[in-house]
Design an enzyme around this catalytic site. Structure first.
Site, PDB file in Angstrom:
ATOM      1  N   HIS A  69      18.551  64.713  34.732  1.00 36.04           N
ATOM      2  CA  HIS A  69      17.486  64.506  34.634  1.00 36.04           C
ATOM      3  C   HIS A  69      17.326  62.704  36.062  1.00 36.04           C
ATOM      4  O   HIS A  69      18.405  62.726  35.200  1.00 36.04           O
ATOM      5  CB  HIS A  69      16.475  63.465  33.955  1.00 36.04           C
ATOM      6  CG  HIS A  69      15.172  63.462  33.451  1.00 36.04           C
ATOM      7  ND1 HIS A  69      15.393  62.247  33.011  1.00 36.04           N
ATOM      8  CD2 HIS A  69      14.078  63.530  34.697  1.00 36.04           C
ATOM      9  CE1 HIS A  69      13.706  61.869  33.428  1.00 36.04           C
ATOM     10  NE2 HIS A  69      12.816  62.216  34.323  1.00 36.04           N
ATOM     11  N   ARG A  70      17.131  62.533  36.947  1.00 37.26           N
ATOM     12  CA  ARG A  70      17.384  61.668  37.464  1.00 37.26           C
ATOM     13  C   ARG A  70      19.191  61.053  37.504  1.00 37.26           C
ATOM     14  O   ARG A  70      18.867  60.183  37.992  1.00 37.26           O
ATOM     15  CB  ARG A  70      16.776  60.166  37.163  1.00 37.26           C
ATOM     16  CG  ARG A  70      14.855  60.156  37.062  1.00 37.26           C
ATOM     17  CD  ARG A  70      14.547  59.569  36.918  1.00 37.26           C
ATOM     18  NE  ARG A  70      13.430  59.308  35.683  1.00 37.26           N
ATOM     19  CZ  ARG A  70      12.581  58.923  35.173  1.00 37.26           C
ATOM     20  NH1 ARG A  70      12.917  57.211  34.737  1.00 37.26           N
ATOM     21  NH2 ARG A  70      11.481  58.824  34.597  1.00 37.26           N
ATOM     22  N   GLU A  98      17.678  66.514  39.012  1.00 37.99           N
ATOM     23  CA  GLU A  98      15.630  65.737  39.798  1.00 37.99           C
ATOM     24  C   GLU A  98      15.939  64.667  40.009  1.00 37.99           C
ATOM     25  O   GLU A  98      17.457  63.690  39.965  1.00 37.99           O
ATOM     26  CB  GLU A  98      15.212  66.189  38.935  1.00 37.99           C
ATOM     27  CG  GLU A  98      13.990  65.987  38.529  1.00 37.99           C
ATOM     28  CD  GLU A  98      12.826  64.436  38.121  1.00 37.99           C
ATOM     29  OE1 GLU A  98      12.345  64.164  38.623  1.00 37.99           O
ATOM     30  OE2 GLU A  98      14.433  63.437  38.185  1.00 37.99           O
ATOM     31  N   ASP A 141      12.987  61.516  42.007  1.00 39.60           N
ATOM     32  CA  ASP A 141      11.949  61.244  42.615  1.00 39.60           C
ATOM     33  C   ASP A 141      11.419  60.470  44.126  1.00 39.60           C
ATOM     34  O   ASP A 141      12.783  59.613  44.325  1.00 39.60           O
ATOM     35  CB  ASP A 141      11.532  60.404  41.539  1.00 39.60           C
ATOM     36  CG  ASP A 141      11.793  60.587  40.330  1.00 39.60           C
ATOM     37  OD1 ASP A 141      10.245  61.266  39.966  1.00 39.60           O
ATOM     38  OD2 ASP A 141      12.566  60.131  39.482  1.00 39.60           O
ATOM     39  N   HIS A 167      11.962  56.228  40.763  1.00 42.71           N
ATOM     40  CA  HIS A 167      10.752  56.888  40.250  1.00 42.71           C
ATOM     41  C   HIS A 167       9.548  55.805  40.318  1.00 42.71           C
ATOM     42  O   HIS A 167       8.738  56.554  40.930  1.00 42.71           O
ATOM     43  CB  HIS A 167      11.089  57.102  38.544  1.00 42.71           C
ATOM     44  CG  HIS A 167       9.910  57.414  37.520  1.00 42.71           C
ATOM     45  ND1 HIS A 167       9.625  56.642  37.066  1.00 42.71           N
ATOM     46  CD2 HIS A 167       9.918  58.450  37.384  1.00 42.71           C
ATOM     47  CE1 HIS A 167       8.689  56.689  36.227  1.00 42.71           C
ATOM     48  NE2 HIS A 167       8.965  58.389  36.474  1.00 42.71           N
ATOM     49  N   GLU A 171      11.322  65.739  42.768  1.00 41.04           N
ATOM     50  CA  GLU A 171       9.137  65.357  42.480  1.00 41.04           C
ATOM     51  C   GLU A 171       8.769  64.166  43.182  1.00 41.04           C
ATOM     52  O   GLU A 171       8.954  63.076  43.240  1.00 41.04           O
ATOM     53  CB  GLU A 171       9.283  64.228  41.046  1.00 41.04           C
ATOM     54  CG  GLU A 171       7.665  64.332  40.667  1.00 41.04           C
ATOM     55  CD  GLU A 171       7.851  63.632  39.148  1.00 41.04           C
ATOM     56  OE1 GLU A 171       7.172  63.085  38.414  1.00 41.04           O
ATOM     57  OE2 GLU A 171       8.868  63.550  38.623  1.00 41.04           O
ATOM     58  N   LYS A 218       6.567  61.356  43.930  1.00 39.76           N
ATOM     59  CA  LYS A 218       5.440  60.744  42.948  1.00 39.76           C
ATOM     60  C   LYS A 218       4.655  59.792  43.816  1.00 39.76           C
ATOM     61  O   LYS A 218       4.340  58.818  44.717  1.00 39.76           O
ATOM     62  CB  LYS A 218       6.562  59.290  43.284  1.00 39.76           C
ATOM     63  CG  LYS A 218       8.010  59.040  42.024  1.00 39.76           C
ATOM     64  CD  LYS A 218       7.301  60.287  40.978  1.00 39.76           C
ATOM     65  CE  LYS A 218       6.848  59.435  39.870  1.00 39.76           C
ATOM     66  NZ  LYS A 218       6.933  60.038  38.866  1.00 39.76           N
ATOM     67  N   ASP A 266      18.557  63.184  30.458  1.00 34.66           N
ATOM     68  CA  ASP A 266      19.420  62.464  30.657  1.00 34.66           C
ATOM     69  C   ASP A 266      20.266  62.381  30.591  1.00 34.66           C
ATOM     70  O   ASP A 266      21.875  61.433  30.878  1.00 34.66           O
ATOM     71  CB  ASP A 266      18.985  61.828  30.154  1.00 34.66           C
ATOM     72  CG  ASP A 266      17.530  60.865  29.908  1.00 34.66           C
ATOM     73  OD1 ASP A 266      16.459  61.733  31.097  1.00 34.66           O
ATOM     74  OD2 ASP A 266      16.769  60.432  29.414  1.00 34.66           O
TER      75      ASP A 266
END
Length: 241
Positions: free
Chosen positions: A10-11, A37, A39, A52, A112, A114, A232
């Site tokens: 995640h990120r 992943e 953003d 993000h 993702e 944003k 994370d």
């Protein structure tokens, strides 16, 4: 992509590295994650960048909205120092630079968009063009809380998998998914229940849960039939499997 249980950083490995930076993505890859992943937003000069928040304040030494920066000015900001002094000098990467690196790996990518607060008129086109250029459409999933954006993407390209992002329970989300034209659901792990999982599984819909950091949660979601989790701490998640 949905045939086995996958772990997405995640990120990147955002529990151990500054989120949405190349060091974070590289750490997730080194940890053995199946995918990352990230953003994406647009700068003032329409360059897709990986960050993000709509503002740069939390993760960098700058102040202001991403959309108000030219890329050359955004790239000068320090995106590592706020996490830890040992990452001082890490920058906000362009999506292009991340995709260039990604081509040397076998990682799956979840982008993702944003664009729930600022619609970023050209974001979908800019992202699709880059994915096509780097021949990464077949291992990329594009998700957003802006389901109009996902609907538009689903209508425009059959090469990229699309996913709706959900924070709450929807009545018959599998029907809603069909209405949007997307193929998978990315959902807050705490709202997943047996009814949701049995109905999505029955229809062959991939379900990916976010943001899952505890080993017992990871195991429970795997047992429940989730296709993947976003975490994370990918190194911990890989060891948990």
């Amino acid at each position: 992509m949905a045939s086995s249980f996958h772990i997405y950083g995640h990120r990147g490995s955002s529990g151990t590295h500054p989120e949405n930076t190349l060091p974070s993505f590289q750490a997730a890859h080194k940890a053995g994650a199946h995918g990352i992943e990230l953003d994406v937003q647009l700068t003032k000069d329409l360059i897709p960048v990986v960050i993000h928040d709509e503002r740069v304040d939390r993760t960098t030494n700058g102040i202001g909205f991403v959309k108000d920066f030219l890329y050359k000015d955004l790239a000068r900001l320090d995106a590592g120092q706020t996490f830890s002094s040992r990452f001082q000098g890490a920058s906000i990467p362009s999506l292009k630079s991340v995709l260039e690196w990604l081509t040397s790996t076998s990682l799956v990518l979840n982008i993702e968009l944003k664009n729930a607060i600022f619609p970023y008129e050209h974001l979908e086109s800019c992202v699709l063009d880059l994915l096509t250029h780097y021949e990464l459409c077949d291992r990329t999933i594009i998700s957003s809380f802006n389901h109009y954006s996902i609907q538009q993407l689903a209508q425009r390209s059959s090469k990229v998998e699309t996913a709706i992002l959900l924070m709450e329970k929807l009545v018959e989300p599998w029907d809603y998914l069909q209405h949007v034209g997307a193929s998978s659901i990315h959902i807050e792990w705490e709202v997943i229940d047996d009814h949701f999982m049995s109905n999505t599984q029955k229809r062959g819909i991939p379900v990916r849960a976010f943001t899952v950091n505890e080993p017992h949660q990871i195991n429970a979601l795997k047992t429940a039939g989730c296709s993947a989790i976003f975490t994370d701490f990918p190194a911990i998640a890989v060891r948990t499997k």
